[in-house]
Motif scaffolding. Structure first.
Motif, PDB file in Angstrom:
ATOM      1  N   LEU A 162       0.819  -1.203   0.000  1.00 22.15           N
ATOM      2  CA  LEU A 162       0.000   0.000   0.000  1.00 22.15           C
ATOM      3  C   LEU A 162       0.857   1.260   0.000  1.00 22.15           C
ATOM      4  O   LEU A 162       1.995   1.268   0.467  1.00 22.15           O
ATOM      5  N   ALA A 163       0.266   2.347  -0.529  1.00 18.91           N
ATOM      6  CA  ALA A 163       0.975   3.629  -0.586  1.00 18.91           C
ATOM      7  C   ALA A 163       0.614   4.534   0.578  1.00 18.91           C
ATOM      8  O   ALA A 163       1.260   5.554   0.789  1.00 18.91           O
ATOM      9  N   SER A 164      -0.423   4.174   1.330  1.00 18.87           N
ATOM     10  CA  SER A 164      -0.843   4.967   2.481  1.00 18.87           C
ATOM     11  C   SER A 164       0.073   4.673   3.662  1.00 18.87           C
ATOM     12  O   SER A 164       0.168   3.530   4.123  1.00 18.87           O
ATOM     13  N   ILE A 165       0.757   5.700   4.146  1.00 18.99           N
ATOM     14  CA  ILE A 165       1.700   5.497   5.247  1.00 18.99           C
ATOM     15  C   ILE A 165       1.016   4.975   6.516  1.00 18.99           C
ATOM     16  O   ILE A 165       1.544   4.063   7.172  1.00 18.99           O
ATOM     17  N   PRO A 166      -0.167   5.495   6.895  1.00 20.89           N
ATOM     18  CA  PRO A 166      -0.837   4.908   8.069  1.00 20.89           C
ATOM     19  C   PRO A 166      -1.116   3.418   7.903  1.00 20.89           C
ATOM     20  O   PRO A 166      -1.014   2.654   8.870  1.00 20.89           O
ATOM     21  N   MET A 167      -1.438   2.987   6.678  1.00 22.37           N
ATOM     22  CA  MET A 167      -1.679   1.564   6.453  1.00 22.37           C
ATOM     23  C   MET A 167      -0.370   0.776   6.500  1.00 22.37           C
ATOM     24  O   MET A 167      -0.311  -0.316   7.064  1.00 22.37           O
ATOM     25  N   ILE A 168       0.697   1.326   5.900  1.00 19.20           N
ATOM     26  CA  ILE A 168       1.998   0.653   5.915  1.00 19.20           C
ATOM     27  C   ILE A 168       2.483   0.453   7.344  1.00 19.20           C
ATOM     28  O   ILE A 168       3.082  -0.575   7.688  1.00 19.20           O
ATOM     29  N   GLU A 169       2.212   1.432   8.190  1.00 19.26           N
ATOM     30  CA  GLU A 169       2.685   1.374   9.574  1.00 19.26           C
ATOM     31  C   GLU A 169       1.756   0.602  10.497  1.00 19.26           C
ATOM     32  O   GLU A 169       2.068   0.412  11.680  1.00 19.26           O
ATOM     33  N   SER A 170       0.623   0.133   9.971  1.00 18.22           N
ATOM     34  CA  SER A 170      -0.327  -0.603  10.802  1.00 18.22           C
ATOM     35  C   SER A 170       0.205  -2.005  11.117  1.00 18.22           C
ATOM     36  O   SER A 170       0.932  -2.607  10.319  1.00 18.22           O
ATOM     37  N   GLU A 171      -0.157  -2.535  12.262  1.00 16.38           N
ATOM     38  CA  GLU A 171       0.269  -3.879  12.646  1.00 16.38           C
ATOM     39  C   GLU A 171      -0.303  -4.929  11.703  1.00 16.38           C
ATOM     40  O   GLU A 171       0.339  -5.952  11.432  1.00 16.38           O
ATOM     41  N   ALA A 172      -1.499  -4.680  11.188  1.00 16.42           N
ATOM     42  CA  ALA A 172      -2.134  -5.640  10.282  1.00 16.42           C
ATOM     43  C   ALA A 172      -1.323  -5.792   8.996  1.00 16.42           C
ATOM     44  O   ALA A 172      -1.132  -6.906   8.488  1.00 16.42           O
ATOM     45  N   PHE A 173      -0.826  -4.667   8.458  1.00 15.63           N
ATOM     46  CA  PHE A 173      -0.019  -4.753   7.242  1.00 15.63           C
ATOM     47  C   PHE A 173       1.339  -5.368   7.537  1.00 15.63           C
ATOM     48  O   PHE A 173       1.844  -6.186   6.757  1.00 15.63           O
ATOM     49  N   LYS A 174       1.940  -4.999   8.653  1.00 17.02           N
ATOM     50  CA  LYS A 174       3.256  -5.530   8.999  1.00 17.02           C
ATOM     51  C   LYS A 174       3.235  -7.043   9.170  1.00 17.02           C
ATOM     52  O   LYS A 174       4.263  -7.701   9.024  1.00 17.02           O
ATOM     53  N   ALA A 175       2.067  -7.593   9.469  1.00 17.07           N
ATOM     54  CA  ALA A 175       1.950  -9.037   9.656  1.00 17.07           C
ATOM     55  C   ALA A 175       1.906  -9.793   8.331  1.00 17.07           C
ATOM     56  O   ALA A 175       2.023 -11.029   8.316  1.00 17.07           O
ATOM     57  N   LEU A 176       1.731  -9.079   7.216  1.00 17.47           N
ATOM     58  CA  LEU A 176       1.648  -9.725   5.904  1.00 17.47           C
ATOM     59  C   LEU A 176       3.045  -9.960   5.331  1.00 17.47           C
ATOM     60  O   LEU A 176       3.947  -9.145   5.529  1.00 17.47           O
ATOM     61  N   PRO A 177       3.243 -11.066   4.596  1.00 17.43           N
ATOM     62  CA  PRO A 177       4.562 -11.343   4.007  1.00 17.43           C
ATOM     63  C   PRO A 177       5.060 -10.219   3.107  1.00 17.43           C
ATOM     64  O   PRO A 177       6.247  -9.912   3.070  1.00 17.43           O
ATOM     65  N   GLN A 178       4.137  -9.591   2.353  1.00 16.88           N
ATOM     66  CA  GLN A 178       4.546  -8.565   1.411  1.00 16.88           C
ATOM     67  C   GLN A 178       4.905  -7.238   2.067  1.00 16.88           C
ATOM     68  O   GLN A 178       5.274  -6.279   1.388  1.00 16.88           O
TER      69      GLN A 178
END
Length: 426
Positions: free
Chosen positions: A354-370
């Motif tokens: 994702l290009a949204s910094i709040p989403m990139i920094e979210s724990e949910a995104f960090k848990a994804l392999p990508q």
């Protein structure tokens, strides 16, 4: 027939016709007609409707549809009509739609490198005021994409994702070869692909594609080696830095760590079969590998070139055609884009970063392999910000194919590509 009978028949026909016309002239019908003309009138639900086009005709389409459906269910004021156009025909369809008022989309997905061309034709509107009214800030997105979509100080594209070239690797083959970590530089990469190659089993360390996705691989290698595709005034992909990288790829074939004459998608077919240990491709491949049940890893592309770390990337952006003027529709688009900025995890599930910094920094995104893909955002580069770049650069791919197949030397192929590109510019 008697006159009285004929008179009664005529009266009956007139009443029936009047009833039909009266039923069609109600408020809903008028709104629907307006919606077809402008894509910006209220629908039967009373919500403000707007038409959203995307080219997500592959496996990623359902992920975006899920976001749209959730947005539509989350509030009662706006309704997004989501339409997927065939990816290969998307810009042809868009050109036709933008030239006419009927069935023109109100919101579109546009690849980042297309924005300068459409902006130069006066077909996109500035987003600064729309974004401000929706409390959307440039600071909440990856800087490189924002800079590219800002032309003469005006903002024309709100990024959904950044999709750089990434490295996929077969964990089972890595374990078998005794390799414990993904390579990060040329020395590690070359050592790994030789260990991973097993001619007897028909397994290759890295299968060099001769066609797609060289559109992502070749620029990455050129930039890593200190070269450029565009030197500020003309094409530059026959430089020593670029030619060296073509020779390096051909060398992998000559060493036998890759087969020769790889057909379109051949490297992916072998990866799916467990016969190709490493593949450079885009984030969109992840869902395919998940479905195949592969035991794979995702990592940034190693620095193969001698100069710096760099990676070619693309970006899907939201853009608004110039002709969209309905204030309610523009407010609805702003509301939808604000929603996406903090509710786009479904899109990440498709494999995209994702290009949204709040989403990139979210724990949910960090848990994804990508989430590892986001590590490359600090050095991602996009196509040269040159009008009609896809047309100008098109000769690269046929000539690169000639070089990788051994039909021409790397220098001759790149010289020929430059000559053809210069003709396209003129």
């Amino acid at each position: 027939m008697k006159k009285s009978t004929l008179l009664m028949l005529l009266i009956t026909i007139a009443l029936v016709a009047a009833g039909c016309n009266g039923g069609n002239s109600g408020g809903n019908s008028g709104s629907n007609s307006g919606s077809e003309e402008q894509g910006s009138k209220s629908g039967k639900s009373g919500k403000t409707e707007f038409l959203f086009w995307s080219p997500f005709s592959g496996a990623d389409g359902p992920f975006m549809k899920q976001i749209v459906d959730r947005y539509n269910a989350s509030q009662d004021q706006y309704s997004v009509k989501f339409v997927i156009q065939p990816n290969g025909e998307y810009y042809k369809q868009l050109d036709v739609a933008l030239s006419a008022s009927k069935d023109r989309p109100d919101l579109v997905i546009m690849h980042l490198d297309q924005i300068p061309t459409y902006q130069s034709k006066g077909q996109l509107q500035e987003l600064d005021d729309i974004a401000a009214n929706a409390s959307i800030s440039k600071r909440d997105y990856v800087e490189a994409a924002i800079d590219y979509a800002t032309i003469d100080g005006k903002w024309y594209g709100i990024p959904l994702d950044i999709h750089p070239l990434v490295m996929y690797y077969n964990k089972d083959l890595f374990d078998k070869a005794g390799i414990t970590a993904a390579p990060t530089n040329r020395e590690e990469f070359e050592a790994a692909v030789e260990k991973l190659t097993d001619p007897g089993a028909g397994v290759y360390g890295y299968v060099v594609p001769t066609l797609w996705p060289q559109q992502f691989i070749f620029p990455t290698l050129v930039w890593q080696n200190g070269g450029e595709l565009w030197d500020g005034s003309t094409v530059a992909y026959n430089s020593p830095e670029a030619v060296e990288m073509v020779e390096w790829m051909r060398g992998l074939i000559d060493k036998g760590v890759s087969p020769g004459n790889v057909q379109q998608d051949g490297e992916n077919t072998l990866f799916l079969q467990g016969k190709n240990a490493i593949q450079f491709n885009g984030p969109w491949m992840k869902s395919q590998f998940d479905e195949a049940g592969l035991n794979f890893g995702v990592a940034p592309v190693p620095q193969i070139g001698k100069a710096k770390q760099a990676v070619y990337g693309g970006s899907h952006n939201f853009a608004i055609p110039q002709g969209v003027t309905d204030e309610n529709v523009l407010a609805g688009i702003g509301d939808f884009l604000k929603y996406i900025s903090s509710n786009s995890l479904d899109w990440a599930e498709s494999g995209q970063a994702l290009a949204s910094i709040p989403m990139i920094e979210s724990e949910a995104f960090k848990a994804l392999p990508q989430s590892a893909i986001a590590e490359s955002f600090s050095y991602v580069q996009f196509a040269p910000n040159v009008l009609n770049w896809p047309t100008i650069s098109e000769p690269i791919w046929g000539e690169l194919n000639n070089a990788l197949l051994g039909n021409k030397s790397a220098q001759q192929a790149m010289d020929d590509a430059v000559a053809k590109s210069v003709q396209a510019i003129e």
